[in-house]
Design a protein around this motif. Sequence first.
Motif, PDB file in Angstrom:
ATOM      1  N   ALA A  33       0.785  -1.018  -0.044  1.00  0.00           N
ATOM      2  CA  ALA A  33       0.026   0.059  -0.100  1.00  0.00           C
ATOM      3  C   ALA A  33       0.697   1.291   0.060  1.00  0.00           C
ATOM      4  CB  ALA A  33      -1.105   0.027   1.202  1.00  0.00           C
ATOM      5  N   ARG A  34       0.167   2.454  -0.541  1.00  0.00           N
ATOM      6  CA  ARG A  34       1.085   3.638  -0.158  1.00  0.00           C
ATOM      7  C   ARG A  34       1.230   4.001   1.215  1.00  0.00           C
ATOM      8  NH1 ARG A  34      -1.636   7.334  -5.306  1.00  0.00           N
ATOM      9  NH2 ARG A  34      -0.941   6.056  -6.939  1.00  0.00           N
ATOM     10  N   SER A  35       0.014   3.782   1.913  1.00  0.00           N
ATOM     11  CA  SER A  35       0.095   4.306   3.341  1.00  0.00           C
ATOM     12  C   SER A  35       1.106   3.340   4.061  1.00  0.00           C
ATOM     13  CB  SER A  35      -1.276   4.439   3.629  1.00  0.00           C
ATOM     14  OG  SER A  35      -1.297   4.793   5.241  1.00  0.00           O
ATOM     15  N   THR A  36       2.058   3.939   4.602  1.00  0.00           N
ATOM     16  CA  THR A  36       3.176   3.211   5.333  1.00  0.00           C
ATOM     17  C   THR A  36       2.418   2.846   6.847  1.00  0.00           C
ATOM     18  OG1 THR A  36       5.036   4.177   4.259  1.00  0.00           O
ATOM     19  CG2 THR A  36       5.397   3.191   6.452  1.00  0.00           C
ATOM     20  N   GLU A  37       2.001   3.907   7.469  1.00  0.00           N
ATOM     21  CA  GLU A  37       1.595   3.944   8.770  1.00  0.00           C
ATOM     22  C   GLU A  37       0.282   2.920   8.938  1.00  0.00           C
ATOM     23  OE1 GLU A  37      -0.451   6.967  12.148  1.00  0.00           O
ATOM     24  OE2 GLU A  37       0.273   7.594  10.281  1.00  0.00           O
ATOM     25  N   TYR A  38      -0.614   2.967   7.839  1.00  0.00           N
ATOM     26  CA  TYR A  38      -1.595   1.981   8.003  1.00  0.00           C
ATOM     27  C   TYR A  38      -1.216   0.726   7.922  1.00  0.00           C
ATOM     28  CZ  TYR A  38      -6.057  -0.615   7.008  1.00  0.00           C
ATOM     29  OH  TYR A  38      -6.940  -1.527   7.071  1.00  0.00           O
ATOM     30  N   VAL A  39      -0.365   0.320   6.736  1.00  0.00           N
ATOM     31  CA  VAL A  39      -0.163  -1.129   6.990  1.00  0.00           C
ATOM     32  C   VAL A  39       1.030  -1.662   7.830  1.00  0.00           C
ATOM     33  CG1 VAL A  39      -0.599  -1.313   4.228  1.00  0.00           C
ATOM     34  CG2 VAL A  39       1.755  -0.638   4.946  1.00  0.00           C
ATOM     35  N   GLU A  40       1.651  -0.981   8.451  1.00  0.00           N
ATOM     36  CA  GLU A  40       2.532  -1.340   9.665  1.00  0.00           C
ATOM     37  C   GLU A  40       1.548  -1.584  10.711  1.00  0.00           C
ATOM     38  OE1 GLU A  40       5.239   1.916  10.026  1.00  0.00           O
ATOM     39  OE2 GLU A  40       6.795   1.216   8.708  1.00  0.00           O
ATOM     40  N   GLY A  41       0.598  -0.777  10.818  1.00  0.00           N
ATOM     41  CA  GLY A  41      -0.265  -1.015  12.071  1.00  0.00           C
ATOM     42  C   GLY A  41      -1.043  -2.326  11.969  1.00  0.00           C
ATOM     43  N   ASP A  48      -2.895 -14.531  15.004  1.00  0.00           N
ATOM     44  CA  ASP A  48      -2.056 -15.864  14.726  1.00  0.00           C
ATOM     45  C   ASP A  48      -2.778 -16.952  14.143  1.00  0.00           C
ATOM     46  OD1 ASP A  48       0.015 -14.509  16.331  1.00  0.00           O
ATOM     47  OD2 ASP A  48      -0.643 -15.150  18.202  1.00  0.00           O
ATOM     48  N   PRO A  49      -2.092 -17.721  13.258  1.00  0.00           N
ATOM     49  CA  PRO A  49      -0.470 -18.241  13.362  1.00  0.00           C
ATOM     50  C   PRO A  49       0.154 -17.455  12.300  1.00  0.00           C
ATOM     51  CG  PRO A  49      -1.562 -19.910  12.347  1.00  0.00           C
ATOM     52  CD  PRO A  49      -2.730 -19.058  12.632  1.00  0.00           C
ATOM     53  N   GLY A  50      -0.643 -16.452  11.551  1.00  0.00           N
ATOM     54  CA  GLY A  50       0.165 -15.641  10.478  1.00  0.00           C
ATOM     55  C   GLY A  50       1.171 -14.797  10.935  1.00  0.00           C
ATOM     56  N   GLU A  51       1.886 -14.239   9.845  1.00  0.00           N
ATOM     57  CA  GLU A  51       2.944 -13.054  10.256  1.00  0.00           C
ATOM     58  C   GLU A  51       2.611 -12.037   9.091  1.00  0.00           C
ATOM     59  OE1 GLU A  51       7.641 -12.858  10.451  1.00  0.00           O
ATOM     60  OE2 GLU A  51       6.689 -14.863  10.237  1.00  0.00           O
ATOM     61  N   GLY A  52       2.864 -10.777   9.584  1.00  0.00           N
ATOM     62  CA  GLY A  52       2.639  -9.567   8.509  1.00  0.00           C
ATOM     63  C   GLY A  52       3.723  -8.893   8.178  1.00  0.00           C
ATOM     64  N   LEU A  53       4.006  -8.436   6.911  1.00  0.00           N
ATOM     65  CA  LEU A  53       4.774  -7.605   6.527  1.00  0.00           C
ATOM     66  C   LEU A  53       4.361  -6.288   5.761  1.00  0.00           C
ATOM     67  CD1 LEU A  53       8.026  -7.100   6.091  1.00  0.00           C
ATOM     68  CD2 LEU A  53       7.753  -8.400   3.753  1.00  0.00           C
ATOM     69  N   ALA A  54       4.627  -5.018   6.158  1.00  0.00           N
ATOM     70  CA  ALA A  54       4.290  -4.156   5.805  1.00  0.00           C
ATOM     71  C   ALA A  54       5.223  -3.504   4.518  1.00  0.00           C
ATOM     72  CB  ALA A  54       4.126  -3.024   6.536  1.00  0.00           C
ATOM     73  N   VAL A  55       4.819  -3.222   3.422  1.00  0.00           N
ATOM     74  CA  VAL A  55       5.553  -2.872   2.249  1.00  0.00           C
ATOM     75  C   VAL A  55       5.064  -1.753   1.348  1.00  0.00           C
ATOM     76  CG1 VAL A  55       7.037  -3.505   0.040  1.00  0.00           C
ATOM     77  CG2 VAL A  55       6.039  -5.418   1.846  1.00  0.00           C
ATOM     78  N   THR A  56       5.806  -0.579   1.682  1.00  0.00           N
ATOM     79  CA  THR A  56       5.210   0.624   1.056  1.00  0.00           C
ATOM     80  C   THR A  56       5.495   0.650  -0.559  1.00  0.00           C
ATOM     81  OG1 THR A  56       5.792   1.862   3.029  1.00  0.00           O
ATOM     82  CG2 THR A  56       5.366   3.064   1.209  1.00  0.00           C
ATOM     83  N   VAL A  57       4.385   0.530  -1.243  1.00  0.00           N
ATOM     84  CA  VAL A  57       4.554   0.419  -2.582  1.00  0.00           C
ATOM     85  C   VAL A  57       3.461   1.208  -3.402  1.00  0.00           C
ATOM     86  CG1 VAL A  57       4.407  -1.058  -4.584  1.00  0.00           C
ATOM     87  CG2 VAL A  57       5.396  -1.976  -2.560  1.00  0.00           C
ATOM     88  N   ASP A  58       4.027   1.849  -4.297  1.00  0.00           N
ATOM     89  CA  ASP A  58       3.267   2.778  -5.042  1.00  0.00           C
ATOM     90  C   ASP A  58       2.917   2.009  -6.610  1.00  0.00           C
ATOM     91  OD1 ASP A  58       1.889   4.300  -6.987  1.00  0.00           O
ATOM     92  OD2 ASP A  58       3.247   6.160  -6.603  1.00  0.00           O
ATOM     93  N   LEU A  59       1.804   1.456  -6.513  1.00  0.00           N
ATOM     94  CA  LEU A  59       1.595   0.487  -7.509  1.00  0.00           C
ATOM     95  C   LEU A  59       1.617   1.048  -9.048  1.00  0.00           C
ATOM     96  CD1 LEU A  59      -1.092  -1.602  -5.707  1.00  0.00           C
ATOM     97  CD2 LEU A  59       1.180  -2.185  -6.355  1.00  0.00           C
ATOM     98  N   THR A  60       1.521   2.366  -8.958  1.00  0.00           N
ATOM     99  CA  THR A  60       1.997   2.995 -10.536  1.00  0.00           C
ATOM    100  C   THR A  60       3.428   2.826 -10.590  1.00  0.00           C
ATOM    101  OG1 THR A  60       1.987   5.201  -9.670  1.00  0.00           O
ATOM    102  CG2 THR A  60      -0.075   4.572 -10.120  1.00  0.00           C
ATOM    103  N   ASP A  61       4.123   2.747  -9.815  1.00  0.00           N
ATOM    104  CA  ASP A  61       5.682   2.773 -10.122  1.00  0.00           C
ATOM    105  C   ASP A  61       6.229   1.159 -10.393  1.00  0.00           C
ATOM    106  OD1 ASP A  61       8.295   2.851  -9.610  1.00  0.00           O
ATOM    107  OD2 ASP A  61       8.345   4.367  -8.110  1.00  0.00           O
ATOM    108  N   VAL A  62       6.820   0.822 -11.381  1.00  0.00           N
ATOM    109  CA  VAL A  62       7.095  -0.458 -11.715  1.00  0.00           C
ATOM    110  C   VAL A  62       8.299  -0.818 -11.066  1.00  0.00           C
ATOM    111  CG1 VAL A  62       8.054  -1.718 -13.709  1.00  0.00           C
ATOM    112  CG2 VAL A  62       6.082  -0.270 -14.240  1.00  0.00           C
TER     113      VAL A  62
END
Length: 239
Positions: A33-41, A48-62
């Motif tokens: 997602a573009r919003s770092t704060e939101y996906v980090e939260g 559980d038992p999953g694990e999350g990883l926040a990745v700041t990505v602008d999906l218009t940027d190849v």
Amino acid sequence: MTRTAVVAGVGPGLGESLARKFAAEGCRVALFARSTEYVEGLAADLPDPGEGLAVTVDLTDVEAIRDGFETVREAFGPVDVLVNHASAASWTGLMDTSVEAFEEAWAVNGRGAFVCSQEAVGDMLDAGGGTVIFTGATSAVRSRGGAIGFTAAKFAARGMAMDIAQEFGGDGVHVAHVVIDGQIGSAEARERDPDREADTFLDPDELAETYWHLVERDDVGTQPFEVHVTNGPNPSEFI
């Protein structure tokens, strides 16, 4: 089996429900997602038992997309599941839509999903299979009038999903296109229309269950390409 899933385009509503459902089923879930704060939260709050990883990505940027997938591989390994969920639109008609707004809708729904699919399917081919799901809309199968950028982009994404399914189905890559026929009941949507009946919204958690069923289907002979989801007893836009 522990799967690595990428949800490309995560926000409140269905994107969040997908992340939570996949994590609850044991997936390692990367949130683009573009919003770092939101996906980090959200990544920190996945069940559980999953694990999350926040990745700041602008999906218009190849290049940002490709870098995002490298980040996922470094943290979790190859990608087993991709959900092309991002969407962009100006919600205007032909004469009121700028070229820039039209191109942004295509860049997210079309080119962004194309690059994400290239990255993910490459991993899946090496692993002997995987699942790619596209979030569609009624506008992907029937124009609605007055939203030309959204309609054109969603038609393009549906065609791309079909092409990937035909090319790689025999290699164990299951591709599905989910036509969402109605409005998803996010907190934001309910706040905008507080008098609207609750049963006229689609429940994002129930939708996430549908996506998960597509992921765990193990009979390659009966895997669906397209699923249409409507808001229950209410009039269906698609029909």
